[in-house]
Write a protein that holds these residues in place. Structure first.
Motif, PDB file in Angstrom:
ATOM      1  N   ARG A  16       0.846  -1.191   0.000  1.00 44.61           N
ATOM      2  CA  ARG A  16       0.000   0.000   0.000  1.00 44.61           C
ATOM      3  C   ARG A  16       0.886   1.248   0.000  1.00 44.61           C
ATOM      4  O   ARG A  16       1.609   1.492   0.950  1.00 44.61           O
ATOM      5  CB  ARG A  16      -0.920  -0.014   1.218  1.00 44.61           C
ATOM      6  N   PRO A  17       0.817   2.036  -1.072  1.00 46.64           N
ATOM      7  CA  PRO A  17       1.589   3.279  -1.136  1.00 46.64           C
ATOM      8  C   PRO A  17       0.896   4.387  -0.343  1.00 46.64           C
ATOM      9  O   PRO A  17      -0.279   4.273   0.006  1.00 46.64           O
ATOM     10  CB  PRO A  17       1.576   3.612  -2.627  1.00 46.64           C
ATOM     11  N   ASP A  18       1.624   5.442  -0.064  1.00 45.36           N
ATOM     12  CA  ASP A  18       1.062   6.616   0.610  1.00 45.36           C
ATOM     13  C   ASP A  18       0.622   7.610  -0.461  1.00 45.36           C
ATOM     14  O   ASP A  18       1.423   8.370  -0.998  1.00 45.36           O
ATOM     15  CB  ASP A  18       2.093   7.236   1.547  1.00 45.36           C
ATOM     16  N   GLY A  19      -0.660   7.561  -0.789  1.00 51.11           N
ATOM     17  CA  GLY A  19      -1.198   8.391  -1.861  1.00 51.11           C
ATOM     18  C   GLY A  19      -1.021   9.880  -1.630  1.00 51.11           C
ATOM     19  O   GLY A  19      -0.782  10.636  -2.575  1.00 51.11           O
ATOM     20  N   LEU A  58      -5.055   4.631 -12.764  1.00 46.56           N
ATOM     21  CA  LEU A  58      -4.430   3.849 -11.697  1.00 46.56           C
ATOM     22  C   LEU A  58      -3.734   4.784 -10.708  1.00 46.56           C
ATOM     23  O   LEU A  58      -3.860   4.628  -9.494  1.00 46.56           O
ATOM     24  CB  LEU A  58      -3.417   2.848 -12.265  1.00 46.56           C
ATOM     25  N   LEU A  59      -3.014   5.753 -11.230  1.00 49.11           N
ATOM     26  CA  LEU A  59      -2.317   6.704 -10.361  1.00 49.11           C
ATOM     27  C   LEU A  59      -3.309   7.475  -9.496  1.00 49.11           C
ATOM     28  O   LEU A  59      -3.049   7.737  -8.322  1.00 49.11           O
ATOM     29  CB  LEU A  59      -1.456   7.655 -11.196  1.00 49.11           C
ATOM     30  N   SER A  60      -4.458   7.809 -10.061  1.00 51.12           N
ATOM     31  CA  SER A  60      -5.498   8.499  -9.311  1.00 51.12           C
ATOM     32  C   SER A  60      -6.002   7.625  -8.161  1.00 51.12           C
ATOM     33  O   SER A  60      -6.175   8.106  -7.035  1.00 51.12           O
ATOM     34  CB  SER A  60      -6.653   8.875 -10.244  1.00 51.12           C
ATOM     35  N   SER A  61      -6.222   6.344  -8.413  1.00 48.16           N
ATOM     36  CA  SER A  61      -6.709   5.466  -7.348  1.00 48.16           C
ATOM     37  C   SER A  61      -5.654   5.275  -6.262  1.00 48.16           C
ATOM     38  O   SER A  61      -5.984   5.140  -5.090  1.00 48.16           O
ATOM     39  CB  SER A  61      -7.183   4.122  -7.902  1.00 48.16           C
ATOM     40  N   VAL A  62      -4.391   5.316  -6.646  1.00 47.60           N
ATOM     41  CA  VAL A  62      -3.308   5.239  -5.666  1.00 47.60           C
ATOM     42  C   VAL A  62      -3.331   6.494  -4.793  1.00 47.60           C
ATOM     43  O   VAL A  62      -3.271   6.415  -3.563  1.00 47.60           O
ATOM     44  CB  VAL A  62      -1.938   5.077  -6.367  1.00 47.60           C
ATOM     45  N   GLU A  63      -3.447   7.655  -5.415  1.00 48.86           N
ATOM     46  CA  GLU A  63      -3.443   8.911  -4.660  1.00 48.86           C
ATOM     47  C   GLU A  63      -4.683   9.063  -3.784  1.00 48.86           C
ATOM     48  O   GLU A  63      -4.598   9.520  -2.650  1.00 48.86           O
ATOM     49  CB  GLU A  63      -3.374  10.101  -5.614  1.00 48.86           C
ATOM     50  N   GLU A  64      -5.838   8.694  -4.294  1.00 49.06           N
ATOM     51  CA  GLU A  64      -7.090   8.935  -3.585  1.00 49.06           C
ATOM     52  C   GLU A  64      -7.434   7.870  -2.556  1.00 49.06           C
ATOM     53  O   GLU A  64      -8.033   8.167  -1.536  1.00 49.06           O
ATOM     54  CB  GLU A  64      -8.236   9.065  -4.585  1.00 49.06           C
ATOM     55  N   ARG A  65      -7.065   6.609  -2.841  1.00 46.88           N
ATOM     56  CA  ARG A  65      -7.505   5.516  -1.966  1.00 46.88           C
ATOM     57  C   ARG A  65      -6.359   4.643  -1.467  1.00 46.88           C
ATOM     58  O   ARG A  65      -6.613   3.593  -0.873  1.00 46.88           O
ATOM     59  CB  ARG A  65      -8.519   4.648  -2.705  1.00 46.88           C
ATOM     60  N   ASN A  66      -5.127   5.050  -1.701  1.00 46.55           N
ATOM     61  CA  ASN A  66      -3.981   4.211  -1.322  1.00 46.55           C
ATOM     62  C   ASN A  66      -4.174   2.786  -1.841  1.00 46.55           C
ATOM     63  O   ASN A  66      -3.963   1.806  -1.126  1.00 46.55           O
ATOM     64  CB  ASN A  66      -3.773   4.189   0.188  1.00 46.55           C
ATOM     65  N   ILE A  69      -0.875  -1.907  -4.796  1.00 46.42           N
ATOM     66  CA  ILE A  69      -0.129  -2.051  -6.051  1.00 46.42           C
ATOM     67  C   ILE A  69       1.025  -3.016  -5.804  1.00 46.42           C
ATOM     68  O   ILE A  69       1.367  -3.306  -4.663  1.00 46.42           O
ATOM     69  CB  ILE A  69       0.417  -0.691  -6.569  1.00 46.42           C
ATOM     70  N   SER A  70       1.611  -3.491  -6.875  1.00 44.95           N
ATOM     71  CA  SER A  70       2.775  -4.370  -6.723  1.00 44.95           C
ATOM     72  C   SER A  70       3.988  -3.540  -6.314  1.00 44.95           C
ATOM     73  O   SER A  70       4.043  -2.328  -6.537  1.00 44.95           O
ATOM     74  CB  SER A  70       3.064  -5.104  -8.031  1.00 44.95           C
ATOM     75  N   TYR A  71       4.961  -4.231  -5.726  1.00 49.37           N
ATOM     76  CA  TYR A  71       6.205  -3.562  -5.354  1.00 49.37           C
ATOM     77  C   TYR A  71       6.873  -2.973  -6.599  1.00 49.37           C
ATOM     78  O   TYR A  71       7.403  -1.866  -6.563  1.00 49.37           O
ATOM     79  CB  TYR A  71       7.144  -4.540  -4.647  1.00 49.37           C
ATOM     80  N   ALA A  72       6.801  -3.697  -7.706  1.00 48.47           N
ATOM     81  CA  ALA A  72       7.397  -3.196  -8.959  1.00 48.47           C
ATOM     82  C   ALA A  72       6.743  -1.879  -9.367  1.00 48.47           C
ATOM     83  O   ALA A  72       7.434  -0.930  -9.766  1.00 48.47           O
ATOM     84  CB  ALA A  72       7.243  -4.226 -10.073  1.00 48.47           C
ATOM     85  N   ILE A  88       7.543   6.687  -0.459  1.00 46.36           N
ATOM     86  CA  ILE A  88       6.138   6.763  -0.856  1.00 46.36           C
ATOM     87  C   ILE A  88       5.360   5.525  -0.411  1.00 46.36           C
ATOM     88  O   ILE A  88       4.265   5.273  -0.874  1.00 46.36           O
ATOM     89  CB  ILE A  88       5.993   6.994  -2.380  1.00 46.36           C
ATOM     90  N   LEU A  89       5.928   4.781   0.531  1.00 45.05           N
ATOM     91  CA  LEU A  89       5.297   3.587   1.067  1.00 45.05           C
ATOM     92  C   LEU A  89       4.541   3.955   2.332  1.00 45.05           C
ATOM     93  O   LEU A  89       5.079   4.649   3.205  1.00 45.05           O
ATOM     94  CB  LEU A  89       6.370   2.543   1.387  1.00 45.05           C
ATOM     95  N   LEU A  90       3.286   3.533   2.446  1.00 46.54           N
ATOM     96  CA  LEU A  90       2.497   3.794   3.638  1.00 46.54           C
ATOM     97  C   LEU A  90       2.990   2.846   4.726  1.00 46.54           C
ATOM     98  O   LEU A  90       2.920   1.628   4.577  1.00 46.54           O
ATOM     99  CB  LEU A  90       1.013   3.564   3.347  1.00 46.54           C
ATOM    100  N   GLU A  91       3.512   3.424   5.818  1.00 44.28           N
ATOM    101  CA  GLU A  91       4.138   2.588   6.842  1.00 44.28           C
ATOM    102  C   GLU A  91       3.131   1.775   7.648  1.00 44.28           C
ATOM    103  O   GLU A  91       3.284   0.595   7.837  1.00 44.28           O
ATOM    104  CB  GLU A  91       4.985   3.457   7.772  1.00 44.28           C
TER     105      GLU A  91
END
Length: 101
Positions: A16-19, A58-66, A69-72, A88-91
């Motif tokens: 889970r990235p930190d959007g 996809l980038l929008s869903s990462v930013e808005e909802r964390n 995504i894959s590590y790659a 940019i990783l959600l701890e």
């Protein structure tokens, strides 16, 4: 070789990235989602010679909802933003026990 299989599995592990951090870095650069998508493509192709494309949706869903995504993919976003993927990783994602628990 077993090592290559291990690396591949690691790259495909969902995280889970930190959007908010990603959005902040993107806004600091004055970029739209399409600009970030283009920067990711350019960075990946420059580093590997291979094309990659992450859709702005996809980038929008990462930013808005964390979104998971894959590590790659996290690494690709990090290269597009010219930062370490760890930044940019959600701890401690909400509702998920931390490693210390």
């Amino acid at each position: 070789p077993a090592t290559l299989v291990g690396v591949r599995n690691e790259d495909e592990r969902l995280i889970r990235p930190d959007g908010l951090v990603i959005r902040g870095l993107r806004h600091t650069r004055g970029w739209s989602l399409r600009d970030l998508s283009a920067a990711i493509s350019e960075a990946h192709e420059s580093a590997t010679g291979l094309p990659v494309r992450l859709a702005p949706r996809l980038l929008s869903s990462v930013e808005e909802r964390n979104a998971l995504i894959s590590y790659a993919t996290l690494c690709w976003i990090g290269s597009g933003l010219d930062c370490n993927p760890v930044e940019i990783l959600l701890e401690d994602p909400p509702g998920v026990p931390s490693a210390a628990s």
